[in-house]
Scaffold this motif. Structure first.
Motif, mmCIF file in Angstrom:
data_model
loop_
_atom_site.group_PDB
_atom_site.id
_atom_site.type_symbol
_atom_site.label_atom_id
_atom_site.label_comp_id
_atom_site.label_asym_id
_atom_site.label_seq_id
_atom_site.Cartn_x
_atom_site.Cartn_y
_atom_site.Cartn_z
ATOM 1 N N TRP A 162 0.962 -1.222 0.323
ATOM 2 C CA TRP A 162 -0.188 -0.262 -0.211
ATOM 3 C C TRP A 162 1.390 1.344 0.119
ATOM 4 N N ALA A 163 1.584 1.151 0.967
ATOM 5 C CA ALA A 163 2.653 2.164 0.859
ATOM 6 C C ALA A 163 3.186 2.772 -0.720
ATOM 7 N N SER A 164 4.604 1.620 -0.746
ATOM 8 C CA SER A 164 4.469 1.817 -2.698
ATOM 9 C C SER A 164 3.737 2.876 -3.495
ATOM 10 N N ASP A 165 2.607 1.559 -3.123
ATOM 11 C CA ASP A 165 1.365 1.935 -4.432
ATOM 12 C C ASP A 165 0.838 3.464 -4.528
ATOM 13 N N ALA A 166 0.753 3.723 -2.511
ATOM 14 C CA ALA A 166 0.303 5.292 -3.009
ATOM 15 C C ALA A 166 1.453 6.426 -2.624
ATOM 16 N N VAL A 167 2.994 5.920 -2.687
ATOM 17 C CA VAL A 167 3.422 7.035 -3.229
ATOM 18 C C VAL A 167 4.220 6.709 -4.730
ATOM 19 N N ALA A 168 4.323 6.050 -5.099
ATOM 20 C CA ALA A 168 3.666 6.297 -7.027
ATOM 21 C C ALA A 168 2.756 7.033 -7.130
ATOM 22 N N TYR A 169 1.629 6.897 -6.941
ATOM 23 C CA TYR A 169 0.635 7.392 -7.322
ATOM 24 C C TYR A 169 0.536 8.951 -7.273
ATOM 25 N N ARG A 170 0.840 9.723 -6.117
ATOM 26 C CA ARG A 170 1.329 10.293 -5.367
ATOM 27 C C ARG A 170 2.236 11.608 -6.520
ATOM 28 N N ALA A 171 3.177 10.618 -6.919
ATOM 29 C CA ALA A 171 4.544 11.161 -7.715
ATOM 30 C C ALA A 171 3.702 11.272 -8.947
ATOM 31 N N GLN A 172 2.701 10.683 -9.041
ATOM 32 C CA GLN A 172 2.049 10.730 -11.061
ATOM 33 C C GLN A 172 1.167 11.629 -10.893
ATOM 34 N N HIS A 173 -0.053 11.961 -9.731
ATOM 35 C CA HIS A 173 -1.466 12.231 -9.682
ATOM 36 C C HIS A 173 -0.789 13.523 -8.026
ATOM 37 N N ARG A 199 -2.506 15.941 11.738
ATOM 38 C CA ARG A 199 -3.106 14.734 11.161
ATOM 39 C C ARG A 199 -4.755 15.492 10.173
ATOM 40 N N HIS A 200 -5.108 16.627 10.396
ATOM 41 C CA HIS A 200 -6.165 17.138 10.465
ATOM 42 C C HIS A 200 -5.974 18.064 8.778
ATOM 43 N N THR A 201 -5.622 16.483 8.155
ATOM 44 C CA THR A 201 -5.647 17.775 6.918
ATOM 45 C C THR A 201 -6.502 16.255 5.637
ATOM 46 N N ILE A 202 -6.611 16.611 4.784
ATOM 47 C CA ILE A 202 -7.161 16.177 3.706
ATOM 48 C C ILE A 202 -6.389 15.880 1.756
ATOM 49 N N ASP A 203 -5.957 15.093 1.524
ATOM 50 C CA ASP A 203 -5.218 14.553 -0.102
ATOM 51 C C ASP A 203 -6.845 14.448 -0.892
ATOM 52 N N LEU A 204 -6.589 15.805 -1.720
ATOM 53 C CA LEU A 204 -7.462 15.852 -2.403
ATOM 54 C C LEU A 204 -6.952 15.305 -3.861
ATOM 55 N N TRP A 238 -8.927 2.133 14.196
ATOM 56 C CA TRP A 238 -8.742 3.457 14.408
ATOM 57 C C TRP A 238 -7.183 4.111 15.440
ATOM 58 N N GLN A 239 -6.495 2.833 15.047
ATOM 59 C CA GLN A 239 -5.627 3.663 16.127
ATOM 60 C C GLN A 239 -3.505 2.925 15.219
ATOM 61 N N ALA A 240 -4.187 3.019 13.971
ATOM 62 C CA ALA A 240 -2.501 2.833 13.004
ATOM 63 C C ALA A 240 -2.769 3.659 11.285
ATOM 64 N N LEU A 241 -1.802 4.243 11.142
ATOM 65 C CA LEU A 241 -2.238 3.866 9.973
ATOM 66 C C LEU A 241 -2.395 5.460 9.817
ATOM 67 N N ASP A 242 -1.694 6.283 8.362
ATOM 68 C CA ASP A 242 -3.090 6.920 7.746
ATOM 69 C C ASP A 242 -3.248 8.246 6.743
ATOM 70 N N GLY A 243 -3.563 8.632 6.144
ATOM 71 C CA GLY A 243 -4.414 8.632 4.523
ATOM 72 C C GLY A 243 -3.087 8.025 4.156
ATOM 73 N N SER A 244 -2.030 8.950 4.359
ATOM 74 C CA SER A 244 -0.956 8.577 3.053
ATOM 75 C C SER A 244 -0.683 7.073 1.982
ATOM 76 N N PHE A 245 -1.226 6.350 3.735
ATOM 77 C CA PHE A 245 -0.944 5.038 2.848
ATOM 78 C C PHE A 245 -1.720 4.627 1.870
ATOM 79 N N PHE A 246 -3.199 5.099 1.658
ATOM 80 C CA PHE A 246 -3.996 4.956 0.825
ATOM 81 C C PHE A 246 -4.089 5.849 -0.516
ATOM 82 N N SER A 247 -3.140 6.591 -0.914
ATOM 83 C CA SER A 247 -3.551 7.347 -2.229
ATOM 84 C C SER A 247 -3.888 6.476 -3.622
ATOM 85 N N HIS A 248 -3.540 5.356 -4.043
ATOM 86 C CA HIS A 248 -3.127 4.658 -4.593
ATOM 87 C C HIS A 248 -5.067 4.512 -4.966
#
Length: 270
Positions: free
Chosen positions: A26-37, A49-54, A71-81
């Motif tokens: 997830w993390a690597s795919d998310a980084v790759a997608y943010r680089a593309q989009h 952590r009060h942020t939204i990636d649109l 409710w106790q792990a991760l953040d939105g940056s793992f799921f950009s893809h």
């Protein structure tokens, strides 16, 4: 429920031993997608952590994807893809982050997601809530929120539908499990945070889908809310994602041709 081992039923990491590699993916795919989009970053509160990636994909309704992690792990940056499939179909996707237990409570997180939803609603576009695991719970909470009571400046119904993937809607079974060490729920707090017991949002739509190989409790949770809310006037659907476990259930979001992306596009288009 008598005779159910809730620790076994809800311990997804134990059920899927290969989960570290899946989360790494997830993390690597998310980084790759943010680089593309590259996303537009929106703040909805004062915290880090009060942020939204649109991830913009079109001018119509926005699909919101709320991440899981009990409710106790991760953040939105793992799921950009997870925005990839819908973006390719002309749909914008918002991925919020939130504070985690035990620093905050689940009730606090519900409030934070309401704040994030309010910020997105101010863009003047309807919202379709989606989410995975704890995020599936939060998506249902957003659909069932009394928005005029929360903020009279908002539209009557800023959230028009929800699509919950492996969601949790009745939290009492978690109280006696190891998961609750960080959540700190008692029975009263667990029931209060369970959208199954909230006023069903009649006139809206809820899909509750679960990985085919997930535990019986995960399937029961989704079937139950579909039955209860469906009887109260919500247009509900239950479904199983073929051959998917708790961690692979979100994989179709990255595929523009998947049935999951097609269904979310239908919900967004009304």
């Amino acid at each position: 429920m008598a005779g159910v081992d809730y620790e076994v039923e809800y311990n997804n990491r134990a059920r899927v031993p290969e989960h570290p590699a899946l989360i790494e993916g997830w993390a690597s795919d998310a980084v790759a997608y943010r680089a593309q989009h590259a996303p537009r970053r929106i703040a909805y509160g004062p915290g880090n952590r009060h942020t939204i990636d649109l991830f913009e994909g079109g001018e119509g309704p926005i699909v919101v994807f709320i991440h899981g992690g009990y409710w106790q792990a991760l953040d939105g940056s793992f799921f950009s893809h997870c925005a990839r499939g819908l973006n390719a179909r002309g749909i914008s996707v918002a991925v919020p982050s939130y504070d985690l237990c035990p620093a905050v409570t689940i009730a606090d997180i519900i409030g934070q997601m309401r704040d994030a939803s309010r910020e997105l609603a101010r863009l003047g576009r309807p919202l379709v809530m989606s989410g995975h695991s704890a995020g599936g719970h939060l998506a249902a909470c957003m659909l069932a929120t009394d928005w005029p009571a929360f903020d009279a400046s908002l539209p009557q119904r800023p959230v028009i539908a929800a699509y919950s993937i492996s969601g949790l809607f009745q939290l009492e079974p978690l109280v006696e499990t190891s998961i609750n060490k960080a959540l700190r729920l008692d029975t009263t707090a667990a029931k209060a945070a369970s959208p199954l017991f909230w006023q069903p949002p009649a006139g809206t739509m809820l899909d509750a889908v679960v990985g085919e190989t997930e535990s019986a409790e995960y399937h029961r949770q989704s079937r139950t809310i579909v039955d209860v809310w469906g009887a109260a006037g919500v247009a509900t659907r239950y479904g199983a994602i073929a051959a998917a476990n708790h961690f692979t259930a979100i994989a179709p979001l990255a595929d523009p041709d998947s049935a999951m992306v097609t269904r979310l596009r239908e919900l967004a288009q009304g």
